[in-house]
Design an enzyme around this catalytic site. Structure first.
Site, PDB file in Angstrom:
ATOM      1  N   THR A  16      53.074 -11.151  59.035  1.00 48.46           N
ATOM      2  CA  THR A  16      54.637 -11.332  59.035  1.00 48.46           C
ATOM      3  C   THR A  16      55.088 -11.480  60.687  1.00 48.46           C
ATOM      4  OG1 THR A  16      55.363  -9.280  59.173  1.00 48.46           O
ATOM      5  CG2 THR A  16      54.697 -10.104  57.018  1.00 48.46           C
ATOM      6  N   ASN A  48      63.355  -2.719  52.001  1.00 48.72           N
ATOM      7  CA  ASN A  48      62.357  -3.263  52.694  1.00 48.72           C
ATOM      8  C   ASN A  48      62.706  -3.489  54.161  1.00 48.72           C
ATOM      9  OD1 ASN A  48      59.567  -4.913  52.894  1.00 48.72           O
ATOM     10  ND2 ASN A  48      61.286  -6.372  52.985  1.00 48.72           N
ATOM     11  N   ILE A  59      50.032  -6.876  58.145  1.00 45.27           N
ATOM     12  CA  ILE A  59      50.429  -8.063  57.153  1.00 45.27           C
ATOM     13  C   ILE A  59      51.039  -9.086  58.120  1.00 45.27           C
ATOM     14  CG2 ILE A  59      51.914  -8.961  55.100  1.00 45.27           C
ATOM     15  CD1 ILE A  59      49.616  -6.614  54.622  1.00 45.27           C
ATOM     16  N   ASP A 104      69.620  -9.961  53.942  1.00 50.54           N
ATOM     17  CA  ASP A 104      69.237 -10.071  55.136  1.00 50.54           C
ATOM     18  C   ASP A 104      70.242 -10.091  56.139  1.00 50.54           C
ATOM     19  OD1 ASP A 104      65.895 -10.900  55.839  1.00 50.54           O
ATOM     20  OD2 ASP A 104      67.511 -10.789  57.355  1.00 50.54           O
ATOM     21  N   LYS A 119      58.636   6.164  59.196  1.00 53.45           N
ATOM     22  CA  LYS A 119      57.975   5.414  57.946  1.00 53.45           C
ATOM     23  C   LYS A 119      57.436   6.811  57.115  1.00 53.45           C
ATOM     24  CE  LYS A 119      58.107   0.999  58.258  1.00 53.45           C
ATOM     25  NZ  LYS A 119      59.289   0.444  57.154  1.00 53.45           N
ATOM     26  N   TYR A 144      58.662   4.435  64.903  1.00 54.30           N
ATOM     27  CA  TYR A 144      58.257   3.873  63.717  1.00 54.30           C
ATOM     28  C   TYR A 144      57.688   4.986  62.644  1.00 54.30           C
ATOM     29  CZ  TYR A 144      56.368  -0.241  60.838  1.00 54.30           C
ATOM     30  OH  TYR A 144      56.269  -0.843  59.708  1.00 54.30           O
TER      31      TYR A 144
HETATM   32  N1  LIG Z   1      53.986  -6.772  58.647  1.00 52.06           N
HETATM   33  C1  LIG Z   1      53.134  -5.566  58.825  1.00 52.06           C
HETATM   34  O1  LIG Z   1      52.121  -5.410  59.233  1.00 52.06           O
HETATM   35  C2  LIG Z   1      53.939  -4.379  58.189  1.00 52.06           C
HETATM   36  C3  LIG Z   1      53.047  -3.241  57.686  1.00 52.06           C
HETATM   37  C4  LIG Z   1      53.540  -2.067  57.254  1.00 52.06           C
HETATM   38  C5  LIG Z   1      54.739  -2.081  56.916  1.00 52.06           C
HETATM   39  N2  LIG Z   1      55.614  -3.159  57.191  1.00 52.06           N
HETATM   40  C6  LIG Z   1      57.091  -3.043  56.868  1.00 52.06           C
HETATM   41  O2  LIG Z   1      57.379  -4.033  55.824  1.00 52.06           O
HETATM   42  C7  LIG Z   1      58.884  -4.419  56.055  1.00 52.06           C
HETATM   43  C8  LIG Z   1      59.185  -5.793  56.119  1.00 52.06           C
HETATM   44  O3  LIG Z   1      58.788  -6.417  57.263  1.00 52.06           O
HETATM   45  P1  LIG Z   1      57.764  -7.624  57.341  1.00 52.06           P
HETATM   46  O4  LIG Z   1      56.468  -7.288  57.638  1.00 52.06           O
HETATM   47  O5  LIG Z   1      58.094  -8.567  56.413  1.00 52.06           O
HETATM   48  O6  LIG Z   1      58.532  -8.278  58.928  1.00 52.06           O
HETATM   49  P2  LIG Z   1      59.434  -9.585  59.026  1.00 52.06           P
HETATM   50  O7  LIG Z   1      60.087  -9.586  60.558  1.00 52.06           O
HETATM   51  O8  LIG Z   1      58.955 -10.727  58.752  1.00 52.06           O
HETATM   52  O9  LIG Z   1      60.661  -9.223  57.875  1.00 52.06           O
HETATM   53  C9  LIG Z   1      61.744  -8.227  58.256  1.00 52.06           C
HETATM   54  C10 LIG Z   1      63.116  -8.730  57.735  1.00 52.06           C
HETATM   55  O10 LIG Z   1      63.858  -7.833  57.882  1.00 52.06           O
HETATM   56  C11 LIG Z   1      65.175  -8.299  58.419  1.00 52.06           C
HETATM   57  N3  LIG Z   1      65.862  -7.246  58.859  1.00 52.06           N
HETATM   58  C12 LIG Z   1      65.909  -6.600  60.055  1.00 52.06           C
HETATM   59  N4  LIG Z   1      66.582  -5.960  60.317  1.00 52.06           N
HETATM   60  C13 LIG Z   1      67.663  -5.762  59.452  1.00 52.06           C
HETATM   61  C14 LIG Z   1      68.778  -5.079  59.162  1.00 52.06           C
HETATM   62  N5  LIG Z   1      69.111  -3.936  60.101  1.00 52.06           N
HETATM   63  N6  LIG Z   1      69.468  -5.298  57.790  1.00 52.06           N
HETATM   64  C15 LIG Z   1      69.037  -6.401  57.084  1.00 52.06           C
HETATM   65  N7  LIG Z   1      67.777  -6.926  57.261  1.00 52.06           N
HETATM   66  C16 LIG Z   1      67.092  -6.681  58.508  1.00 52.06           C
HETATM   67  C17 LIG Z   1      64.552  -9.305  59.263  1.00 52.06           C
HETATM   68  O11 LIG Z   1      65.975 -10.368  59.403  1.00 52.06           O
HETATM   69  C18 LIG Z   1      63.710  -9.988  58.681  1.00 52.06           C
HETATM   70  O12 LIG Z   1      64.059 -11.031  57.663  1.00 52.06           O
HETATM   71  C19 LIG Z   1      59.288  -3.480  56.920  1.00 52.06           C
HETATM   72  O13 LIG Z   1      60.042  -2.383  56.767  1.00 52.06           O
HETATM   73  C20 LIG Z   1      58.147  -3.172  57.825  1.00 52.06           C
HETATM   74  O14 LIG Z   1      58.265  -2.151  58.566  1.00 52.06           O
HETATM   75  C21 LIG Z   1      55.203  -4.216  57.654  1.00 52.06           C
END
Ligand SMILES: NC(=O)c1ccc[n+]([C@@H]2O[C@H](COP(=O)([O-])OP(=O)(O)OC[C@H]3O[C@@H](n4cnc5c(N)ncnc54)[C@H](O)[C@@H]3O)[C@@H](O)[C@H]2O)c1
Length: 251
Positions: free
Chosen positions: A189, A89, A187, A36, A158, A154
């Site tokens: 988060t 991710n 989700i 991370d 995606k 975004y």
């Molecule tokens: N939460 C939702 O509703 C949702 C829906 C669809 C897709 N996603 C995708 O899920 C994935 C995870 O996101 P999440 O929802 O767990 O959010 P989150 O913000 O809780 O977690 C994302 C993590 O990625 C890390 N991060 C960000 N930029 C980074 C980089 N350049 N290098 C390394 N680490 C980095 C952050 O520090 C964080 O720990 C993402 O790709 C997001 O687009 C999330």
């Protein structure tokens, strides 16, 4: 213990979907590298896995840099001897404005993590897995399939992740490397923290799922651990929706 003996990297492992997936894969027996950009959060998740009796270590990475992603993969193989599972991710949400008002720099910032970071992970992990096979899982989104307003970069990223998954699966098939992606709905988060304060936006976001609720990261982590396991041995080159039907109906 379906992942016994496996080594997994989880980018964005310090929070949300990455954290839940890292915990679940460790529970299934994998040694997990929590990677991370946020060292405090990443180290906390590695410690949490250790406290549960699992094996994990934290390595810092900015997935927007190819050198850092390649270094992460090399360091993992150096320290743990192999790489079997790469979960690309890490992601960011970005500014929510109309495409007409979207700053060009913001477009590039979002793509550098959400699109290019996934390419870097596929390339570096594919090279490391080349002679022994493996599984690469990428995080797309329902927004890789259906359009919403004010999220142009975004969507661009995606959608690209979905096609990069298919193209990489085809090219890496001769090496017995499966490449799949997940497409989560809403989700619970940090990435959606900015939506919570606006009741109208938050209600609409929840209503986008068929059962009108937000998903929990653990509900995604369990799917990721399954996709990483040999139980999913004939799953390849597709996106798997984890969205309570969000992409299947008109709101
Ligand atoms: N939460 C939702 O509703 C949702 C829906 C669809 C897709 N996603 C995708 O899920 C994935 C995870 O996101 P999440 O929802 O767990 O959010 P989150 O913000 O809780 O977690 C994302 C993590 O990625 C890390 N991060 C960000 N930029 C980074 C980089 N350049 N290098 C390394 N680490 C980095 C952050 O520090 C964080 O720990 C993402 O790709 C997001 O687009 C999330």
């Amino acid at each position: 213990m379906k992942l016994d003996g496996k080594v997994a990297i989880v980018t964005g492992g310090g929070s949300g979907i990455g954290r839940a997936s890292a915990l679940e894969m460790a529970r299934q027996g994998a040694q997990v590298v929590v990677a991370d950009i946020n060292a405090e959060r990443g180290q906390a998740v590695a410690d949490e896995i250790g406290a549960e009796g699992g094996k994990a270590l934290f390595l810092p990475v900015d997935t927007a840099s190819y050198e850092q992603v390649e270094g992460l993969v090399q360091e993992t193989v150096h320290r743990l001897g192999q790489l079997d599972i790469m979960f690309n991710n890490a992601g960011i949400g970005g500014m929510q404005v109309s495409v007409l008002d979207m700053p060009v720099e913001e477009y590039h910032r979002v793509l550098s993590v959400d699109q290019h970071g996934v390419f870097y992970g596929i390339k570096a992990a594919g090279q490391a897995m080349n002679d022994r096979g493996g599984v690469i899982i990428n995080t797309a989104s329902v927004y890789g399939f259906i359009a919403d307003r004010r999220q142009f970069p975004y969507h661009a990223a995606k959608g690209a992740v979905v096609m990069m998954t298919k193209a990489a699966a085809l090219e890496l098939a001769p090496f017995n490397i499966r490449v799949v992606c997940i497409a989560p709905g809403l989700i619970n988060t940090h990435i959606v923290d900015g939506w919570r304060d606006n009741e109208k936006i938050w209600t609409a976001a929840q209503n986008a799922q068929m059962r009108r609720r937000i998903g929990e990261p653990e509900e995604v982590g369990k799917v990721v651990a399954f996709l990483a396991s040999d139980d999913a041995s004939f799953l390849n080159g597709h996106a798997y929706f984890v969205d309570d039907g969000a992409a299947s109906f008109k709101r």
